[in-house]
Design a protein around this motif. Structure first.
Motif, PDB file in Angstrom:
ATOM      1  N   THR A 199      41.994  50.575  40.775  1.00 10.31           N
ATOM      2  CA  THR A 199      42.003  52.020  40.516  1.00 10.31           C
ATOM      3  C   THR A 199      40.578  52.532  40.332  1.00 10.31           C
ATOM      4  N   ARG A 200      39.665  51.622  40.023  1.00 10.69           N
ATOM      5  CA  ARG A 200      38.260  51.998  39.846  1.00 10.69           C
ATOM      6  C   ARG A 200      37.369  51.106  40.695  1.00 10.69           C
ATOM      7  N   HIS A 201      36.318  51.721  41.203  1.00 10.41           N
ATOM      8  CA  HIS A 201      35.375  50.998  42.062  1.00 10.41           C
ATOM      9  C   HIS A 201      34.018  51.642  41.813  1.00 10.41           C
ATOM     10  N   GLY A 202      32.989  51.173  42.503  1.00 15.79           N
ATOM     11  CA  GLY A 202      31.694  51.802  42.287  1.00 15.79           C
ATOM     12  C   GLY A 202      30.558  50.952  42.799  1.00 15.79           C
ATOM     13  N   CYS A 203      29.414  51.090  42.161  1.00 17.34           N
ATOM     14  CA  CYS A 203      28.223  50.351  42.593  1.00 17.34           C
ATOM     15  C   CYS A 203      27.397  49.966  41.378  1.00 17.34           C
ATOM     16  N   SER A 204      26.546  48.968  41.597  1.00 20.42           N
ATOM     17  CA  SER A 204      25.745  48.413  40.510  1.00 20.42           C
ATOM     18  C   SER A 204      24.315  48.182  40.971  1.00 20.42           C
ATOM     19  N   VAL A 205      23.365  48.473  40.090  1.00 20.66           N
ATOM     20  CA  VAL A 205      21.977  48.031  40.295  1.00 20.66           C
ATOM     21  C   VAL A 205      21.762  46.849  39.367  1.00 20.66           C
ATOM     22  N   HIS A 206      21.210  45.762  39.906  1.00 18.51           N
ATOM     23  CA  HIS A 206      20.999  44.591  39.058  1.00 18.51           C
ATOM     24  C   HIS A 206      19.685  43.894  39.405  1.00 18.51           C
ATOM     25  N   PHE A 207      19.166  43.154  38.440  1.00 18.17           N
ATOM     26  CA  PHE A 207      18.031  42.284  38.710  1.00 18.17           C
ATOM     27  C   PHE A 207      18.506  41.116  39.567  1.00 18.17           C
ATOM     28  N   VAL A 208      17.665  40.699  40.492  1.00 17.47           N
ATOM     29  CA  VAL A 208      18.032  39.598  41.378  1.00 17.47           C
ATOM     30  C   VAL A 208      17.631  38.269  40.748  1.00 17.47           C
ATOM     31  N   THR A 209      18.633  37.387  40.635  1.00 15.43           N
ATOM     32  CA  THR A 209      18.385  36.022  40.187  1.00 15.43           C
ATOM     33  C   THR A 209      18.931  35.084  41.258  1.00 15.43           C
ATOM     34  N   GLU A 210      18.856  33.786  40.988  1.00 11.05           N
ATOM     35  CA  GLU A 210      19.289  32.821  42.003  1.00 11.05           C
ATOM     36  C   GLU A 210      20.798  32.865  42.239  1.00 11.05           C
ATOM     37  N   GLU A 211      21.532  33.386  41.291  1.00  9.33           N
ATOM     38  CA  GLU A 211      22.978  33.492  41.472  1.00  9.33           C
ATOM     39  C   GLU A 211      23.286  34.730  42.305  1.00  9.33           C
ATOM     40  N   LEU A 212      23.900  34.561  43.455  1.00  7.15           N
ATOM     41  CA  LEU A 212      24.143  35.671  44.393  1.00  7.15           C
ATOM     42  C   LEU A 212      24.946  36.789  43.734  1.00  7.15           C
ATOM     43  N   ASP A 213      24.367  37.986  43.698  1.00  7.23           N
ATOM     44  CA  ASP A 213      24.990  39.163  43.077  1.00  7.23           C
ATOM     45  C   ASP A 213      25.351  38.903  41.613  1.00  7.23           C
ATOM     46  N   GLY A 214      24.644  37.963  40.985  1.00  3.91           N
ATOM     47  CA  GLY A 214      24.995  37.559  39.627  1.00  3.91           C
ATOM     48  C   GLY A 214      23.952  37.888  38.577  1.00  3.91           C
ATOM     49  N   GLY A 215      22.860  38.514  38.962  1.00  2.89           N
ATOM     50  CA  GLY A 215      21.805  38.840  37.988  1.00  2.89           C
ATOM     51  C   GLY A 215      22.231  39.958  37.059  1.00  2.89           C
ATOM     52  N   PRO A 216      21.496  40.132  35.951  1.00  3.71           N
ATOM     53  CA  PRO A 216      21.866  41.126  34.952  1.00  3.71           C
ATOM     54  C   PRO A 216      21.970  42.546  35.512  1.00  3.71           C
ATOM     55  N   VAL A 217      23.083  43.184  35.181  1.00  2.02           N
ATOM     56  CA  VAL A 217      23.341  44.546  35.659  1.00  2.02           C
ATOM     57  C   VAL A 217      22.581  45.542  34.786  1.00  2.02           C
ATOM     58  N   VAL A 218      22.004  46.515  35.446  1.00  2.00           N
ATOM     59  CA  VAL A 218      21.190  47.519  34.782  1.00  2.00           C
ATOM     60  C   VAL A 218      21.948  48.840  34.653  1.00  2.00           C
ATOM     61  N   LEU A 219      22.544  49.251  35.748  1.00  2.00           N
ATOM     62  CA  LEU A 219      23.145  50.580  35.817  1.00  2.00           C
ATOM     63  C   LEU A 219      24.306  50.549  36.802  1.00  2.00           C
ATOM     64  N   GLN A 220      25.417  51.195  36.424  1.00  2.00           N
ATOM     65  CA  GLN A 220      26.559  51.288  37.325  1.00  2.00           C
ATOM     66  C   GLN A 220      27.025  52.738  37.438  1.00  2.00           C
ATOM     67  N   ALA A 221      27.618  53.057  38.586  1.00  2.00           N
ATOM     68  CA  ALA A 221      28.336  54.323  38.734  1.00  2.00           C
ATOM     69  C   ALA A 221      29.760  53.977  39.117  1.00  2.00           C
ATOM     70  N   GLU A 222      30.709  54.599  38.412  1.00  2.00           N
ATOM     71  CA  GLU A 222      32.117  54.262  38.589  1.00  2.00           C
ATOM     72  C   GLU A 222      32.855  55.450  39.181  1.00  2.00           C
ATOM     73  N   LEU A 223      33.818  55.175  40.028  1.00  2.49           N
ATOM     74  CA  LEU A 223      34.632  56.262  40.575  1.00  2.49           C
ATOM     75  C   LEU A 223      36.087  55.826  40.632  1.00  2.49           C
ATOM     76  N   LYS A 224      36.954  56.835  40.724  1.00  2.00           N
ATOM     77  CA  LYS A 224      38.386  56.559  40.830  1.00  2.00           C
ATOM     78  C   LYS A 224      38.736  56.349  42.295  1.00  2.00           C
ATOM     79  N   VAL A 225      39.555  55.337  42.542  1.00  2.00           N
ATOM     80  CA  VAL A 225      40.067  55.129  43.894  1.00  2.00           C
ATOM     81  C   VAL A 225      41.345  55.943  44.009  1.00  2.00           C
ATOM     82  N   SER A 226      41.449  56.772  45.066  1.00  2.00           N
ATOM     83  CA  SER A 226      42.685  57.548  45.198  1.00  2.00           C
ATOM     84  C   SER A 226      43.593  56.893  46.230  1.00  2.00           C
ATOM     85  N   ALA A 227      44.872  57.273  46.154  1.00  2.00           N
ATOM     86  CA  ALA A 227      45.899  56.605  46.960  1.00  2.00           C
ATOM     87  C   ALA A 227      45.599  56.688  48.455  1.00  2.00           C
ATOM     88  N   ASP A 228      44.918  57.754  48.883  1.00  2.00           N
ATOM     89  CA  ASP A 228      44.661  57.893  50.318  1.00  2.00           C
ATOM     90  C   ASP A 228      43.271  57.410  50.739  1.00  2.00           C
TER      91      ASP A 228
END
Ligand code: GAR
Length: 210
Positions: free
Chosen positions: A131-160
């Protein structure tokens, strides 16, 4: 001003948001080079149009990931950046590359991390009926897409929503939050501590700020 190097692979709409922020004095630094692993990346044209040094460094011309990342390190260091910004750079980075720039490399990812690391994030969110999705800015570490998150924007997913509408909604948010995070970093407000990230000296929660 602080120096920014941006790495891209494709359209470069996030790069454009960073260029636009810079032209409105909202980036806190100067984009000194844009480097693409895909020589046809449209973002290289965006860079040239903005008078920024645009470098194509095709990964296909290198025999290994290590060789490519070694060449990439050289090109990046020639520009003496304060921050390396991954704006749709669709390559897995070697540990050597990550270590070289640890703590001064930021990535934008099209999901609410830690959900949906990796590829096809919008399709996976839809398949899960998230029901919710969005995007994240994070520091890059050796773990793929696993570095510390800095900032996120969240949005509602609609049925269509479908992959295309969701991608557009998410990218609209990316263009808002990425320049803000880069500016905070260049102002010295954001830091990577080795375990997490801090903002104005305060430890950020695992999902960053929203
Ligand atoms: C962006 O949506 C970004 O989040 C994503 O690629 C797109 C690039 O668009 N990055 C990743 O998936 C990283 N694994 P752009 O070239 O128009 O900025």
């Amino acid at each position: 001003p602080p120096r920014v190097v941006v790495l891209i692979s494709g359209s470069g709409s996030n790069l454009q948001a960073l260029i636009d922020a810079q032209s409105h004095d909202r980036l806190g630094g100067e984009i000194v080079a844009v480097i693409a692993n895909e020589p046809d990346a449209y973002g290289l044209k965006r860079a040239r149009d903005a008078g920024i040094d645009a470098v194509a460094l095709p990964h296909r011309e290198y025999e290994s990931r290590e060789a490519y990342d070694g060449a990439l390190i050289k090109v990046i260091e020639r520009h003496e950046p304060d921050v390396i910004v991954l704006a749709g750079f669709m390559r897995i980075l070697t540990p050597r590359f990550v270590q070289r720039f640890l703590g001064r490399m930021l990535n934008i990812h099209p999901s609410l991390l830690p959900a949906y690391q990796g590829l096809n994030t919008h399709a996976r969110a839809l398949a899960d009926q998230a029901t919710r999705h969005g995007c994240s800015v994070h520091f890059v570490t050796e773990e793929l897409d696993g570095g510390p998150v800095v900032l996120q924007a969240e949005l509602k997913v609609s049925a269509d929503d479908n992959v295309e509408t969701l991608k557009q909604k998410v990218q609209d948010r990316e263009h808002l939050i990425f320049p803000i995070a880069v500016q905070w970093f260049l102002q010295g407000r954001l830091q990577y501590t080795g375990e997490g990230a801090t903002m104005d000296g305060h430890r950020l929660p695992p999902d960053g700020m929203r």
